[in-house]
Scaffold this motif. Structure first.
Motif, PDB file in Angstrom:
ATOM      1  N   HIS A  69      41.490  54.586  43.451  1.00 17.48           N
ATOM      2  CA  HIS A  69      41.238  53.666  42.329  1.00 17.48           C
ATOM      3  C   HIS A  69      39.749  53.392  42.156  1.00 17.48           C
ATOM      4  CE1 HIS A  69      45.545  52.765  42.026  1.00 17.48           C
ATOM      5  NE2 HIS A  69      45.556  52.774  43.339  1.00 17.48           N
ATOM      6  N   ARG A  70      38.903  54.250  42.743  1.00 21.08           N
ATOM      7  CA  ARG A  70      37.461  53.964  42.731  1.00 21.08           C
ATOM      8  C   ARG A  70      36.845  53.942  41.340  1.00 21.08           C
ATOM      9  NH1 ARG A  70      35.464  58.125  47.162  1.00 21.08           N
ATOM     10  NH2 ARG A  70      37.028  59.338  46.030  1.00 21.08           N
ATOM     11  N   SER A  71      37.436  54.609  40.377  1.00 19.08           N
ATOM     12  CA  SER A  71      36.871  54.602  39.022  1.00 19.08           C
ATOM     13  C   SER A  71      37.439  53.466  38.175  1.00 19.08           C
ATOM     14  CB  SER A  71      37.146  55.943  38.337  1.00 19.08           C
ATOM     15  OG  SER A  71      38.544  56.138  38.229  1.00 19.08           O
ATOM     16  N   GLU A  72      38.380  52.712  38.740  1.00 16.47           N
ATOM     17  CA  GLU A  72      39.041  51.642  37.976  1.00 16.47           C
ATOM     18  C   GLU A  72      38.329  50.303  38.167  1.00 16.47           C
ATOM     19  OE1 GLU A  72      43.217  51.440  38.909  1.00 16.47           O
ATOM     20  OE2 GLU A  72      43.367  53.618  38.988  1.00 16.47           O
ATOM     21  N   VAL A  73      38.509  49.439  37.170  1.00 15.26           N
ATOM     22  CA  VAL A  73      38.024  48.064  37.273  1.00 15.26           C
ATOM     23  C   VAL A  73      39.252  47.184  37.511  1.00 15.26           C
ATOM     24  CG1 VAL A  73      36.902  46.177  36.047  1.00 15.26           C
ATOM     25  CG2 VAL A  73      36.091  48.511  35.734  1.00 15.26           C
ATOM     26  N   TYR A  75      40.626  43.050  38.945  1.00 15.04           N
ATOM     27  CA  TYR A  75      40.230  41.647  38.873  1.00 15.04           C
ATOM     28  C   TYR A  75      40.878  40.849  39.991  1.00 15.04           C
ATOM     29  CZ  TYR A  75      39.018  43.458  34.333  1.00 15.04           C
ATOM     30  OH  TYR A  75      38.496  44.241  33.328  1.00 15.04           O
ATOM     31  N   GLU A  82      35.653  40.344  38.049  1.00 11.84           N
ATOM     32  CA  GLU A  82      35.765  41.803  38.100  1.00 11.84           C
ATOM     33  C   GLU A  82      35.372  42.282  39.498  1.00 11.84           C
ATOM     34  OE1 GLU A  82      33.098  45.174  36.092  1.00 11.84           O
ATOM     35  OE2 GLU A  82      34.162  43.967  34.608  1.00 11.84           O
ATOM     36  N   ILE A  83      36.129  43.248  40.008  1.00 10.95           N
ATOM     37  CA  ILE A  83      35.858  43.802  41.339  1.00 10.95           C
ATOM     38  C   ILE A  83      35.803  45.322  41.222  1.00 10.95           C
ATOM     39  CG2 ILE A  83      36.812  44.133  43.666  1.00 10.95           C
ATOM     40  CD1 ILE A  83      38.140  41.393  43.390  1.00 10.95           C
ATOM     41  N   LYS A  84      34.832  45.918  41.888  1.00  3.46           N
ATOM     42  CA  LYS A  84      34.732  47.376  41.933  1.00  3.46           C
ATOM     43  C   LYS A  84      35.396  47.860  43.225  1.00  3.46           C
ATOM     44  CE  LYS A  84      31.715  48.353  38.449  1.00  3.46           C
ATOM     45  NZ  LYS A  84      32.123  47.437  37.445  1.00  3.46           N
ATOM     46  N   SER A  86      35.678  50.375  46.127  1.00  2.00           N
ATOM     47  CA  SER A  86      34.706  51.302  46.722  1.00  2.00           C
ATOM     48  C   SER A  86      35.336  52.317  47.676  1.00  2.00           C
ATOM     49  CB  SER A  86      33.619  50.516  47.465  1.00  2.00           C
ATOM     50  OG  SER A  86      34.209  49.680  48.445  1.00  2.00           O
ATOM     51  N   THR A  97      45.067  44.807  37.633  1.00  2.00           N
ATOM     52  CA  THR A  97      44.312  45.608  36.660  1.00  2.00           C
ATOM     53  C   THR A  97      44.203  44.890  35.315  1.00  2.00           C
ATOM     54  OG1 THR A  97      46.351  46.765  36.084  1.00  2.00           O
ATOM     55  CG2 THR A  97      44.917  47.817  37.713  1.00  2.00           C
TER      56      THR A  97
END
Length: 197
Positions: A69-73, A75, A82-84, A86, A97
């Motif tokens: 899910h590294r390319s997803e934003v 919450y 918002e959380i990235k 990694s 999501t």
């Protein structure tokens, strides 16, 4: 005598054995028996199949597929921030999501969505009302200044053209102010447009 290919395809891995891509290994020129110089972090294996939303990881003898899910934003369910993501792997249970609509909402695990309490709804409505009042008061102040300026122009006009221009502006801004007052009292539903100058 067997002929060996000058290079062979190899799979490139990162430090966690996740598949990065394909590269090549060169035939060892000092060995005549088909020995290849495998670069670091590379393995001799078939390229893993592409699976959307997953990344391939080498287990030592085969590929396993890990959620990615590294390319997803996502919450935070606690703060709405918002959380990235990694690292590959399943999404933590503490995120969603779905973005939080505003700070009046909170996450309901039971309903699996952002909701507003009756108190928060009342607070939000109060904020909207306060912002509306402040905006109307600002526009009424602008209108009052324009009306005063056009009244001065009318009182001290030197020519018929100046007088007509001042009367026209004065009338337009007084109509606008009257419409604003009606809007403020809820007598009309649409915010009036400022006069063109």
């Amino acid at each position: 005598m067997k002929i060996y290919a000058p290079t062979i395809p190899v799979c490139q891995l990162d430090e966690n054995n996740y598949f990065v891509g394909m590269t090549t290994a060169d035939l060892d020129p000092l060995e005549g028996n088909g020995h290849y110089l495998i670069p670091g972090f590379c393995i001799e294996a078939d390229e893993p199949k592409f699976k959307a939303g997953y990344i391939a990881q080498w287990t030592g003898d085969s590929w396993q597929y890990i959620e990615d899910h590294r390319s997803e934003v996502v919450y935070s369910k606690e703060t709405g921030q918002e959380i990235k993501i990694s690292e590959p792997g399943e999404l933590p249970k503490t995120v969603t999501t779905t973005p939080c609509p505003d700070y009046f909402h909170h996450w309901s695990e039971k309903e699996n969505k952002w909701i507003m309490s009756p108190e928060a709804e009342a607070q939000k409505q109060q904020q909207i009302d306060n912002e509306r009042k402040a905006r109307i008061n600002t526009l009424l102040s602008v209108a009052a200044e324009k009306i005063a300026a056009y009244q001065d122009m009318l009182d001290f006009s030197d020519t018929e053209e100046e007088r007509q221009e001042a009367e026209k502006g004065l009338l337009a801004w007084r109509k606008y102010r009257a419409a604003l007052l009606k809007y403020q009292k809820g007598l009309i539903s649409d915010m009036p447009s400022k006069p063109e100058e």
